[in-house]
Each structure stands twice: as structure tokens, then as C-alpha cells.
Write an enzyme that holds these catalytic residues in place. Sequence first.
Site, PDB file in Angstrom:
ATOM      1  N   GLY A  15     -20.756  16.618 -25.254  1.00  0.00           N
ATOM      2  CA  GLY A  15     -19.686  15.783 -25.796  1.00  0.00           C
ATOM      3  C   GLY A  15     -18.884  15.144 -24.672  1.00  0.00           C
ATOM      4  N   ASP A 107     -20.443  24.088 -22.294  1.00  0.00           N
ATOM      5  CA  ASP A 107     -21.298  25.264 -22.072  1.00  0.00           C
ATOM      6  C   ASP A 107     -22.790  24.957 -22.238  1.00  0.00           C
ATOM      7  OD1 ASP A 107     -21.008  25.007 -24.779  1.00  0.00           O
ATOM      8  OD2 ASP A 107     -20.625  27.124 -25.172  1.00  0.00           O
ATOM      9  N   THR A 129     -14.512  19.224 -21.492  1.00  0.00           N
ATOM     10  CA  THR A 129     -14.547  19.218 -22.957  1.00  0.00           C
ATOM     11  C   THR A 129     -13.092  19.278 -23.435  1.00  0.00           C
ATOM     12  OG1 THR A 129     -14.822  20.740 -24.836  1.00  0.00           O
ATOM     13  CG2 THR A 129     -15.270  21.650 -22.683  1.00  0.00           C
ATOM     14  N   ASP A 131     -11.795  20.546 -25.871  1.00  0.00           N
ATOM     15  CA  ASP A 131     -11.398  21.762 -26.603  1.00  0.00           C
ATOM     16  C   ASP A 131     -10.804  22.870 -25.720  1.00  0.00           C
ATOM     17  OD1 ASP A 131     -12.364  20.507 -28.805  1.00  0.00           O
ATOM     18  OD2 ASP A 131     -14.121  21.794 -29.065  1.00  0.00           O
ATOM     19  N   ASP A 133     -12.489  25.184 -24.316  1.00  0.00           N
ATOM     20  CA  ASP A 133     -13.102  26.363 -24.937  1.00  0.00           C
ATOM     21  C   ASP A 133     -14.074  27.099 -24.019  1.00  0.00           C
ATOM     22  OD1 ASP A 133     -15.033  24.439 -24.855  1.00  0.00           O
ATOM     23  OD2 ASP A 133     -15.737  24.732 -26.906  1.00  0.00           O
ATOM     24  N   ARG A 175     -13.272  24.003 -32.337  1.00  0.00           N
ATOM     25  CA  ARG A 175     -13.999  24.857 -33.277  1.00  0.00           C
ATOM     26  C   ARG A 175     -13.754  26.349 -32.992  1.00  0.00           C
ATOM     27  NH1 ARG A 175     -17.700  23.684 -37.038  1.00  0.00           N
ATOM     28  NH2 ARG A 175     -17.615  21.509 -36.430  1.00  0.00           N
TER      29      ARG A 175
HETATM   30  P1  ADP Z   1     -21.782  20.687 -24.206  1.00  0.00           P
HETATM   31  O1  ADP Z   1     -22.270  20.625 -22.800  1.00  0.00           O
HETATM   32  O2  ADP Z   1     -20.603  19.792 -24.444  1.00  0.00           O
HETATM   33  O3  ADP Z   1     -21.592  22.101 -24.677  1.00  0.00           O
HETATM   34  P2  ADP Z   1     -24.291  20.532 -25.706  1.00  0.00           P
HETATM   35  O4  ADP Z   1     -24.222  21.930 -26.228  1.00  0.00           O
HETATM   36  O5  ADP Z   1     -24.748  19.472 -26.624  1.00  0.00           O
HETATM   37  O6  ADP Z   1     -22.893  20.021 -25.140  1.00  0.00           O
HETATM   38  O7  ADP Z   1     -25.244  20.566 -24.438  1.00  0.00           O
HETATM   39  C1  ADP Z   1     -25.505  19.392 -23.703  1.00  0.00           C
HETATM   40  C2  ADP Z   1     -26.970  19.331 -23.300  1.00  0.00           C
HETATM   41  O8  ADP Z   1     -27.281  20.456 -22.458  1.00  0.00           O
HETATM   42  C3  ADP Z   1     -27.961  19.426 -24.456  1.00  0.00           C
HETATM   43  O9  ADP Z   1     -28.202  18.189 -25.081  1.00  0.00           O
HETATM   44  C4  ADP Z   1     -29.205  19.925 -23.749  1.00  0.00           C
HETATM   45  O10 ADP Z   1     -29.882  18.869 -23.106  1.00  0.00           O
HETATM   46  C5  ADP Z   1     -28.624  20.863 -22.679  1.00  0.00           C
HETATM   47  N1  ADP Z   1     -28.658  22.259 -23.174  1.00  0.00           N
HETATM   48  C6  ADP Z   1     -27.899  22.812 -24.140  1.00  0.00           C
HETATM   49  N2  ADP Z   1     -28.232  24.103 -24.371  1.00  0.00           N
HETATM   50  C7  ADP Z   1     -29.234  24.380 -23.521  1.00  0.00           C
HETATM   51  C8  ADP Z   1     -30.023  25.551 -23.269  1.00  0.00           C
HETATM   52  N3  ADP Z   1     -29.856  26.679 -23.960  1.00  0.00           N
HETATM   53  N4  ADP Z   1     -30.972  25.461 -22.304  1.00  0.00           N
HETATM   54  C9  ADP Z   1     -31.161  24.318 -21.619  1.00  0.00           C
HETATM   55  N5  ADP Z   1     -30.457  23.191 -21.816  1.00  0.00           N
HETATM   56  C10 ADP Z   1     -29.518  23.201 -22.748  1.00  0.00           C
END
Ligand code: ADP
Length: 357
Positions: A15, A107, A129, A131, A133, A175
Site C-alpha cells: 500500500g 510487512d 504504511t 497505519d 502497524d 485494521r
Molecule cells: P505491505 O508491504 O504494505 O504489507 P503487501 O502485504 O501487499 O503490502 O505486500 C507487498 C508485496 O510484498 C506483495 O505484493 C508481494 O509481492 C510481496 N510479499 C508479500 N508477502 C510476501 C511473502 N510472504 N513472501 C514474499 N513476498 C511477499
Amino acid sequence: MGKKFKKIAVLTSGGDAPGMNPAVRAVVRKALAEGVEVVGVVGGYKGLIENTLIPFTPRSVSNIITKGGTFLYSERCLEFKTEEGMAAAIETCRKENIEGIIAIGGDGTFRGATDLARRGIPTIGIPATIDNDITATDYTLGYDTAMNTVLTMVDDLRDTCESHARCNVVEVMGRDCGCIALNTGIATGAIGIAISELEFDEEALLARARALKADGKRGMIVMVSEGIPAIKGADYCEKLTARLNEILDSRFSRLAHVVRGGSPTLRDRVTATEMGVLAVELLLKGESNMVICEIDGKLQPVEINFALILDRMYKNKLKDGDLEMFSAEQVEEMRTICAKRKAEIERLNQIALDVCK
Ligand code: ADP
């Protein structure tokens, strides 16, 4: 002495958040100042898989410090979680001689970063982010900007609440983390704040609204964090508003993505710049698999695995075996950090209750 880096990459993922652009700017300018070439990956991890890179000069990042969103774009990329996706990303790094990556996001982004680090690509994370969080850090980029946007909007709602003797229930993002609701609730003088980390006593809130109305209070704000409808049902805020409406005229507003963008505040610009510079310094020193955290006002690197498991502990999402890779001292440290964060939330909530008269 660590090796001499020739080329690194920077990306934004997950995000978007105000502060991402100032962080990219700082990474680019610091790397170039150290004599290291730097490229931007367009579209987060998807761009790494698809090899969409742009070379940077100091001028490439001119005038982005004032901009919200991320000019490098961000896309959720499920393919990056697969073996094939990861192999393609590593192939891009090898082909393009990318020797290290700075990944800016939340995360999910750090889970991706730790996968890259494990496969031999040094990676440093910067938390961004709105949040706030991520348990390991007291601050994530975008949080201050988002809260100030909420503040402006709710102040405007208050005007009308005061004119018409009305209550406005406001739902804000966050969230798993009620930080935005708690702090903006205090700052807007909310008569009630509902966040998922604490028990919310709805009957006590209604009694308070009744008593405050009897005392002559006209305008009232109730702040609800996104995590509450996630637990109590999607229409929770509408239902709460209907109950308040039996006491005084009440309305509901949801401030969702409208507070995700916007020009970063001074706090976000300065912290993003400090984090970006430190990320480059750490990478060039040979560090990897670290996320930059703000702890008690100081920036310091924390091991990504520690940060991810600490986060699961705080959110009661630990899985079997999660703690096995950590020493007894590290587990104790995690428990202490969780307790400190919970205590801070309880303290702020009590302050809010004490002054909502
Ligand atoms: P944020 O970084 O804001 O938490 P996301 O959870 O959407 O957002 O994660 C961003 C990107 O990081 C995902 O689109 C994916 O490409 C990568 N990613 C997320 N989770 C994993 C994971 N468990 N292992 C490897 N890459 C991941």
C-alpha cells in the site's frame, strides 16, 4: 572492510503512503553521493520480475519531496511469492548487476525482502504504511500525514456537529492497529474511541452521550478504527450511529482512501530522509535483512525476521514454531516490546476518557 558496491536498486511495494517519495529521493541522492549507481524499480516486486528499471541521476528525484503516493508506483504481486517469481527477480538482479535493494513498504514488503536476502541479494527495509502497524518500530512513514488529514476533515465535521447539535461517527483506517483512531480521537476531542486492541464498552459510550447532551454539549465525535467492523460486522458503524441517533441527531462518515494520499508532512519528510540515508549507509556497510525502526526517538536497524515474528506476537497471530529460531532473551525482549506498546495504548485511551467531558 565490506565489498565496494557499484549499483543498488530502490523500490516501493504494498500500500502506498506519503513519505515514500521523500525516502526514494534520499536513497537516490545518498547513494549517488557515495559513488554508487542507483536504479528505481517501477511497480514494486512485479517490476523486479519484469525488469522494469529506470536509471537515476540526482535530478531524477527533483520536486518529489512534496508529493504523496509513490512515483515509482506500487503493485501487489502474488507471483513474487512463488519460486518462479523469485527466480525471475533474482535473474533481473544478476543480469543488471544489482548488488543490493532498498525496499520501502509494510510487512508484506519485508517478507519479500527477507526472501531476497536469503537468496543472496542484500536488502534493507524502510517502513511505510499510514497505519503505523509494524510493532518493531514506533513510527512508519505516512502515519503523521494521514493523521493530519483526518484531523482537518474531522475538524470540519465538528463545525456542523456544533451548529446542529449532532454526533458524527467517523471510521478511519487501521485494521490491526488503532493508532490513527486513538490519536486523532484525542486530537479532535472525541467522546468515544473504539479500537480493536481494547475492549469497547458501547453502553458506556451511549450513557456518556446522554449525560453530555444533558450537560449542554452540542457537537460530538465518535472515532472508530477499521479493525472494529472487521470484528463486529461490516455495518457496525451504521448500527452504532443508529443507536446514538436515539439520543441526538447522528451521522456516519468513513474516511478511507481519502486519507491515504496527500503531500507528506514535515515529520514524514524528515523521517523519510533520515531513514533513506541510513538505509544506504547500512547496505554499503554490508548489512542485510534489516528494517529501519524508530525506537524511543532513535533510528536503528532491527533484523527483519525478529520484526515479523514480534508483529505476529503482538497481533496474537503466532504460529507453531515461530519462536524456535530466537533465543530466550530475544523472546523476552519481544514480550517486553509488546507489553510496552499495549501499555502506551491503554495510557492514551485513559487520557482520552479523562478529558472527554
Ligand atoms: P505491505 O508491504 O504494505 O504489507 P503487501 O502485504 O501487499 O503490502 O505486500 C507487498 C508485496 O510484498 C506483495 O505484493 C508481494 O509481492 C510481496 N510479499 C508479500 N508477502 C510476501 C511473502 N510472504 N513472501 C514474499 N513476498 C511477499
